[in-house]
Design a protein around this motif. Structure first.
Motif, PDB file in Angstrom:
ATOM      1  N   GLN A  42       0.748  -1.238   0.044  1.00  0.00           N
ATOM      2  CA  GLN A  42      -0.016   0.104   0.197  1.00  0.00           C
ATOM      3  C   GLN A  42       0.757   1.311  -0.054  1.00  0.00           C
ATOM      4  O   GLN A  42       0.464   2.221  -0.548  1.00  0.00           O
ATOM      5  CB  GLN A  42      -0.901   0.107   1.276  1.00  0.00           C
ATOM      6  CG  GLN A  42      -2.170  -0.470   1.040  1.00  0.00           C
ATOM      7  CD  GLN A  42      -3.220  -0.790   2.224  1.00  0.00           C
ATOM      8  OE1 GLN A  42      -2.622  -0.630   3.492  1.00  0.00           O
ATOM      9  NE2 GLN A  42      -4.499  -0.748   1.994  1.00  0.00           N
ATOM     10  N   TYR A 102      -0.675   8.456  12.570  1.00  0.00           N
ATOM     11  CA  TYR A 102      -2.269   8.248  12.845  1.00  0.00           C
ATOM     12  C   TYR A 102      -2.607   8.384  14.182  1.00  0.00           C
ATOM     13  O   TYR A 102      -3.618   9.059  14.570  1.00  0.00           O
ATOM     14  CB  TYR A 102      -2.311   6.520  12.480  1.00  0.00           C
ATOM     15  CG  TYR A 102      -3.605   5.985  12.826  1.00  0.00           C
ATOM     16  CD1 TYR A 102      -4.857   6.186  11.739  1.00  0.00           C
ATOM     17  CD2 TYR A 102      -4.251   5.659  14.031  1.00  0.00           C
ATOM     18  CE1 TYR A 102      -6.188   5.714  12.231  1.00  0.00           C
ATOM     19  CE2 TYR A 102      -5.300   5.187  14.243  1.00  0.00           C
ATOM     20  CZ  TYR A 102      -6.291   5.195  13.328  1.00  0.00           C
ATOM     21  OH  TYR A 102      -7.717   4.588  13.614  1.00  0.00           O
ATOM     22  N   SER A 126      -3.751  -1.067   6.058  1.00  0.00           N
ATOM     23  CA  SER A 126      -5.023  -0.280   6.040  1.00  0.00           C
ATOM     24  C   SER A 126      -5.804  -1.573   6.783  1.00  0.00           C
ATOM     25  O   SER A 126      -7.038  -1.508   7.599  1.00  0.00           O
ATOM     26  CB  SER A 126      -5.821  -0.232   4.764  1.00  0.00           C
ATOM     27  OG  SER A 126      -5.840  -1.435   4.019  1.00  0.00           O
ATOM     28  N   LYS A 186      -9.542   0.949  14.424  1.00  0.00           N
ATOM     29  CA  LYS A 186     -10.714   1.743  14.391  1.00  0.00           C
ATOM     30  C   LYS A 186     -11.812   0.864  15.033  1.00  0.00           C
ATOM     31  O   LYS A 186     -12.708   1.606  15.761  1.00  0.00           O
ATOM     32  CB  LYS A 186     -11.181   2.057  12.783  1.00  0.00           C
ATOM     33  CG  LYS A 186     -12.339   3.013  12.642  1.00  0.00           C
ATOM     34  CD  LYS A 186     -12.435   3.289  11.151  1.00  0.00           C
ATOM     35  CE  LYS A 186     -13.970   3.866  11.098  1.00  0.00           C
ATOM     36  NZ  LYS A 186     -14.458   4.106   9.760  1.00  0.00           N
ATOM     37  N   TYR A 211     -10.784  -8.139  -0.188  1.00  0.00           N
ATOM     38  CA  TYR A 211     -10.623  -7.223   0.927  1.00  0.00           C
ATOM     39  C   TYR A 211     -10.252  -8.018   2.122  1.00  0.00           C
ATOM     40  O   TYR A 211     -10.951  -9.140   2.175  1.00  0.00           O
ATOM     41  CB  TYR A 211     -11.522  -6.294   1.060  1.00  0.00           C
ATOM     42  CG  TYR A 211     -11.787  -5.182   0.309  1.00  0.00           C
ATOM     43  CD1 TYR A 211     -10.837  -4.044   0.333  1.00  0.00           C
ATOM     44  CD2 TYR A 211     -12.568  -5.020  -0.802  1.00  0.00           C
ATOM     45  CE1 TYR A 211     -10.841  -2.985  -0.333  1.00  0.00           C
ATOM     46  CE2 TYR A 211     -12.482  -3.930  -1.570  1.00  0.00           C
ATOM     47  CZ  TYR A 211     -11.752  -2.714  -1.540  1.00  0.00           C
ATOM     48  OH  TYR A 211     -11.752  -1.880  -2.322  1.00  0.00           O
ATOM     49  N   GLU A 232     -11.871  -4.514   6.813  1.00  0.00           N
ATOM     50  CA  GLU A 232     -11.577  -3.328   5.973  1.00  0.00           C
ATOM     51  C   GLU A 232     -13.340  -2.815   5.760  1.00  0.00           C
ATOM     52  O   GLU A 232     -13.607  -1.873   5.652  1.00  0.00           O
ATOM     53  CB  GLU A 232     -10.692  -3.535   4.844  1.00  0.00           C
ATOM     54  CG  GLU A 232      -9.494  -3.681   5.244  1.00  0.00           C
ATOM     55  CD  GLU A 232      -8.557  -3.940   3.714  1.00  0.00           C
ATOM     56  OE1 GLU A 232      -8.055  -3.163   3.549  1.00  0.00           O
ATOM     57  OE2 GLU A 232      -8.567  -5.073   3.252  1.00  0.00           O
ATOM     58  N   MET A 248     -14.165   0.757   5.873  1.00  0.00           N
ATOM     59  CA  MET A 248     -12.952   1.540   5.120  1.00  0.00           C
ATOM     60  C   MET A 248     -12.514   0.951   3.661  1.00  0.00           C
ATOM     61  O   MET A 248     -11.749   1.564   2.988  1.00  0.00           O
ATOM     62  CB  MET A 248     -11.690   1.218   6.198  1.00  0.00           C
ATOM     63  CG  MET A 248     -11.895   2.180   7.051  1.00  0.00           C
ATOM     64  SD  MET A 248     -10.704   1.768   8.473  1.00  0.00           S
ATOM     65  CE  MET A 248      -9.240   2.215   7.739  1.00  0.00           C
ATOM     66  N   ALA A 254     -13.900   1.415   0.799  1.00  0.00           N
ATOM     67  CA  ALA A 254     -13.715   2.394  -0.197  1.00  0.00           C
ATOM     68  C   ALA A 254     -12.718   3.343  -0.240  1.00  0.00           C
ATOM     69  O   ALA A 254     -12.431   3.917  -0.979  1.00  0.00           O
ATOM     70  CB  ALA A 254     -15.213   3.243  -0.223  1.00  0.00           C
ATOM     71  N   GLU A 255     -11.920   3.431   1.078  1.00  0.00           N
ATOM     72  CA  GLU A 255     -10.674   4.502   0.961  1.00  0.00           C
ATOM     73  C   GLU A 255      -9.646   3.971   0.527  1.00  0.00           C
ATOM     74  O   GLU A 255      -8.760   4.593   0.302  1.00  0.00           O
ATOM     75  CB  GLU A 255     -10.576   4.720   2.537  1.00  0.00           C
ATOM     76  CG  GLU A 255     -11.758   5.410   3.189  1.00  0.00           C
ATOM     77  CD  GLU A 255     -11.369   5.352   4.889  1.00  0.00           C
ATOM     78  OE1 GLU A 255     -10.165   5.628   5.079  1.00  0.00           O
ATOM     79  OE2 GLU A 255     -12.409   5.561   5.563  1.00  0.00           O
ATOM     80  N   TYR A 256      -9.483   2.625   0.272  1.00  0.00           N
ATOM     81  CA  TYR A 256      -8.223   1.842  -0.066  1.00  0.00           C
ATOM     82  C   TYR A 256      -8.749   1.084  -1.669  1.00  0.00           C
ATOM     83  O   TYR A 256      -9.561   0.571  -1.799  1.00  0.00           O
ATOM     84  CB  TYR A 256      -7.709   1.019   0.801  1.00  0.00           C
ATOM     85  CG  TYR A 256      -7.356   1.630   1.948  1.00  0.00           C
ATOM     86  CD1 TYR A 256      -5.931   2.294   2.191  1.00  0.00           C
ATOM     87  CD2 TYR A 256      -8.227   2.010   3.248  1.00  0.00           C
ATOM     88  CE1 TYR A 256      -5.601   2.856   3.249  1.00  0.00           C
ATOM     89  CE2 TYR A 256      -7.815   2.450   4.215  1.00  0.00           C
ATOM     90  CZ  TYR A 256      -6.461   3.176   4.383  1.00  0.00           C
ATOM     91  OH  TYR A 256      -6.084   3.843   5.346  1.00  0.00           O
ATOM     92  N   TRP A 311      -4.263   2.883  -7.072  1.00  0.00           N
ATOM     93  CA  TRP A 311      -4.954   4.021  -6.538  1.00  0.00           C
ATOM     94  C   TRP A 311      -5.501   4.572  -7.806  1.00  0.00           C
ATOM     95  O   TRP A 311      -4.826   4.821  -8.706  1.00  0.00           O
ATOM     96  CB  TRP A 311      -3.998   4.839  -5.717  1.00  0.00           C
ATOM     97  CG  TRP A 311      -3.580   4.338  -4.494  1.00  0.00           C
ATOM     98  CD1 TRP A 311      -2.262   3.711  -4.308  1.00  0.00           C
ATOM     99  CD2 TRP A 311      -3.828   4.518  -3.177  1.00  0.00           C
ATOM    100  NE1 TRP A 311      -2.021   3.343  -3.049  1.00  0.00           N
ATOM    101  CE2 TRP A 311      -3.189   3.847  -2.175  1.00  0.00           C
ATOM    102  CE3 TRP A 311      -5.248   5.143  -2.663  1.00  0.00           C
ATOM    103  CZ2 TRP A 311      -3.205   3.939  -0.841  1.00  0.00           C
ATOM    104  CZ3 TRP A 311      -5.347   5.123  -1.153  1.00  0.00           C
ATOM    105  CH2 TRP A 311      -4.528   4.333  -0.382  1.00  0.00           C
TER     106      TRP A 311
END
Lengths: 475, 254
Positions: free
Chosen positions: A458, A469, B21, B28, B233, B237, B242, B244-246, B253
């Motif tokens: 990534q 973060y 992520s 999170k 995924y 995620e 999340m 959609a963010e990666y 990207w």
């Protein structure tokens, strides 16, 4: 048989490129797996049975010397002759010796993996004696001049078309000119040919599924009844069996039989379960004049005294083989010796050595499906790992992997250095891969990218992002 | 949960390097459920590659590092069933001959969790994410057989709005990753993963989710090599909203 486990990798390449084999393997992957699942779903206490079976076998192994002697006493008392063979060549000599004593020309054989292990057919042929396999699957592989590729279904690698061709070629001499296509017709033809072989054979050789210490009985389970005929029609009956076939009592046999057939083929029980206790007695209607049992060690005592001793619980049902995804893709011949699949990947290096069979314990994803179906709960993945440990200790594995793992281990013990270096590497890799999101060629991962894309990382590593973060999210 | 749970988060070396992520999504979710999450920097790997390649000394050294760093937390949580299986099941095996240390090992073994089971069984988390797609879930072998993870991820995914879960065939069969196996025996590995891809295509799923990045990289890599348009995924995620963010695994990207 001469092992060719050393050529495992080239055996695999050949197997994967063989469309007929791939088609045949479907029988194992689907048929046998589904049959087993159905059969055990009808037993309410199957897990309990597994635990009991494990305990019976483990208990027997813990006092194997006692039960072996008890078996010897009781079998001998019934008029049987017991022979101890420390290895394959001793076993061959004993059996060929018995054959010579009786001027035997032909031997009918029931299916026996111990027989395969000691290459008994080769030894008999070398002594001018014709061995005739009477189990249909074994008969087919014998005609094809191949070893079995599965311990329960020896010819599972053969398609029907191949079998039809084999029969057409080999059965001409018996006057069968018309090529057959239907399974029933094929079976009937072999049955007709076999009948006279049984009646004319000088000696019958079978294996044993259990040897009962309390009675001196040898037990075989079969579906074709050929084992019965091998053990009762000829004048002499010889049993070849590994030491670990001993169980204490007849009750144990009935208990273990409940697991064996269900685990193997999904049957509640096999069509025939044959108990042979010594030669014919005066009031018996039939039976051989002499009964011999050749008890084969061939590395089993060493196995019993090693970290792999649990392997001796194996009752040769083949469930681990049927559920092994690696066996399902490459079939039995790739393993290069008598025993394929997970049980073979443990037994083969244990018996013929890690130099010969070093690939086998490594060619496993350690997915553990085999362990969950083993009727005697052998922790196969653990045993395969222990063989890798042995290999590592004895420096028998690949030196590149060995060095790589150790270097990486060193690096891992310095987290700061590790994180620093990995972050540099990962950032470089992600820079190179950013445009496409993945690589279809990577110099240092060719074994991966030969058939798979490799994703681009990534960005930077997690650890390098974490501080930022934390700050963003927690102030 | 009345008391704040102190979580030591074990990133795993693969997630650290390849897909941070997954760790961010896990954290999170844990924080949204009120956990106090710490990521100790003195962690690298669980030692499984050494363990599975027969190098017990290296495996033990690495295991000691993990055990000593993580014993102070209420729980160790990791986004991989494979690494967690190593810690929970195999660490105690590794230290059988060291009874003094074993006590410590078993303590850790009893308080470590794979992220999806922790979210489902311990935190009983509410899911507010939305993911409009037909997905299929891939069980990793270590999750399924070493840790008994089967229903938890599916129950969590069923709470995601817009998500339709379809089961593929042969979910209990290995994808052929197997750690170093996939590069030591690439031909067999390819055969296994090709079967897996076929099952994914047959069930007509647009997205594949799993709890182990190793399996995901393997299946995604083969799927992409075969030119199949399926996205991959890690389950967290999607649960964290999340995805959609990666970009999905192996995608760029935009």
């Amino acid at each position: 048989m001469q092992p060719h486990s050393k050529q495992f990798k080239s055996n695999v390449t050949k197997a994967l490129a063989d469309p007929e084999l791939q088609k045949s393997l479907f029988t194992v992957k689907k048929g046998l797996v589904e049959n087993r699942a159905k059969a055990i779903s009808l037993v309410s206490d199957f897990e309990l049975l597994r635990e009991k079976a494990k305990q019976i076998k483990q208990h027997t192994l813990s006092q194997l010397d006692y039960y072996l002697e008890e078996f010897e006493t009781n079998f001998t008392a019934q008029g049987g002759q017991l022979h101890w063979a420390k290895d394959a060549s001793e076993a061959q000599q004993i059996i060929v010796g018995i054959c010579h004593k009786h001027n035997a020309k032909t031997v009918v054989k029931g299916k026996s993996m111990a027989g395969e292990e000691i290459s008994i057919n080769e030894a008999l042929e070398a002594a001018g004696i014709e061995p005739i396999e009477t189990d249909l699957g074994e008969y087919i592989v014998q005609l094809a001049n191949e070893p079995p590729s599965h311990i329960i279904v020896p010819c599972v690698h053969k398609t029907r078309a191949q079998i039809i061709e084999l029969f057409a070629k080999h059965h001409k001499k018996y006057g069968y000119d018309k090529p057959l296509t239907e399974v029933e017709e094929l079976v009937l033809q072999v049955r007709e040919i076999m009948r006279s072989k049984f009646l004319n054979a000088d000696i019958g050789i079978t294996g044993a599924n259990f040897l009962v210490a309390e009675t001196g009985t040898s037990v075989i389970v079969t579906n074709e009844g050929n084992g019965d005929l091998c053990s009762t029609l000829p004048k002499v009956h010889i049993v070849t069996a590994g030491l670990e076939k001993i169980v204490p009592t007849l009750n144990d046999v009935s208990m273990l039989s409940r697991l064996l057939a269900r685990s193997a083929t999904g049957q509640e029980s096999t069509a025939y379960t044959t108990f042979a206790t010594g030669p014919q007695r005066s009031d018996d209607q039939d039976g051989p004049e002499e009964m011999h049992i050749v008890l084969i060690d061939n590395g089993r005592t060493d196995l019993l005294n090693s970290e792999l001793s649990e392997m001796l619980r194996c009752i040769r049902c083949g469930a681990c083989i049927n559920h092994c995804p690696v066996y399902g893709s490459v079939g039995g011949h790739a393993y290069g010796w008598v025993y394929p699949g997970p049980m073979g990947a443990v037994l083969t290096p244990a018996i013929i050595g890690l130099e010969e069979a070093g690939d086998l314990p490594n060619a496993c994803t350690l997915n553990g499906r085999c362990e969950t179906v083993c009727p005697v709960k052998i922790p196969l993945p653990k045993l395969l790992r222990l063989l890798r440990v042995r290999q590592f200790k004895e420096r028998k594995g690949s030196m590149i992997w060995r060095g790589g793992i150790q270097l990486w281990g060193k690096l891992a013990s310095y987290p700061v250095v590790y994180h620093f270096l990995v972050n540099i590497g990962i950032r470089l890799l992600s820079f190179l891969g950013a445009k496409k999101g993945r690589f279809n060629k990577l110099l240092l991962a060719r074994s991966w990218t030969q058939s798979r894309d490799f994703p681009s990382p990534q960005g930077s590593t997690f650890h390098s992002q974490w501080k930022k973060y934390k700050k963003d999210h927690h102030g | 949960m009345s008391e704040t749970l102190k979580i030591g988060f074990f990133v795993t070396c693969l997630v650290d390097a390849m897909r941070p992520s997954i760790a961010l999504a896990s954290i999170k979710l844990l924080e949204s459920a009120g956990c106090d999450v710490t990521v100790p920097s003195a962690q690298v790997c669980c030692g499984q590659p050494a363990f599975n390649n027969g190098d017990i000394d290296t495996a033990k050294n690495i295991a000691r590092q993990v055990i000593d760093v993580f014993e102070q937390y209420d729980f160790l949580v990791a986004p991989s069933a494979s690494c967690l299986g190593m810690i929970k099941v195999h660490y105690p095996e590794l230290f059988q001959d060291e009874p003094h240390y074993l006590e410590k090992v078993e303590k850790l073994s009893n308080k470590c969790y794979e992220i999806l089971t922790f979210l489902h069984d311990v935190l009983k988390i509410e899911i507010s994410a939305r993911f409009d797609s037909t997905v299929t879930y891939h069980d990793s072998c270590s999750g399924l057989r070493e840790l008994g993870i089967e229903s938890q991820p599916r129950q969590l995914l069923n709470k995601v709005k817009g998500l339709k879960l379809k089961e593929m065939k042969d979910t209990d069969i290995c994808c052929g990753f197997g750690g170093t196996f996939c590069v030591k025996y690439p031909d067999i590995s390819t055969s296994l993963v090709s079967d897996k891809v076929k099952n994914i295509i047959d069930v007509d799923a647009k997205v594949v989710l799993a709890g182990d990045l190793g399996c995901l990289m393997n299946i995604a890599g083969r799927c992409q090599r075969e030119g199949k348009a399926v996205r991959f995924y890690h389950t967290v995620e999607v649960l964290a909203g999340m995805a959609a963010e990666y970009p999905a695994i192996g995608e760029k990207w935009s």
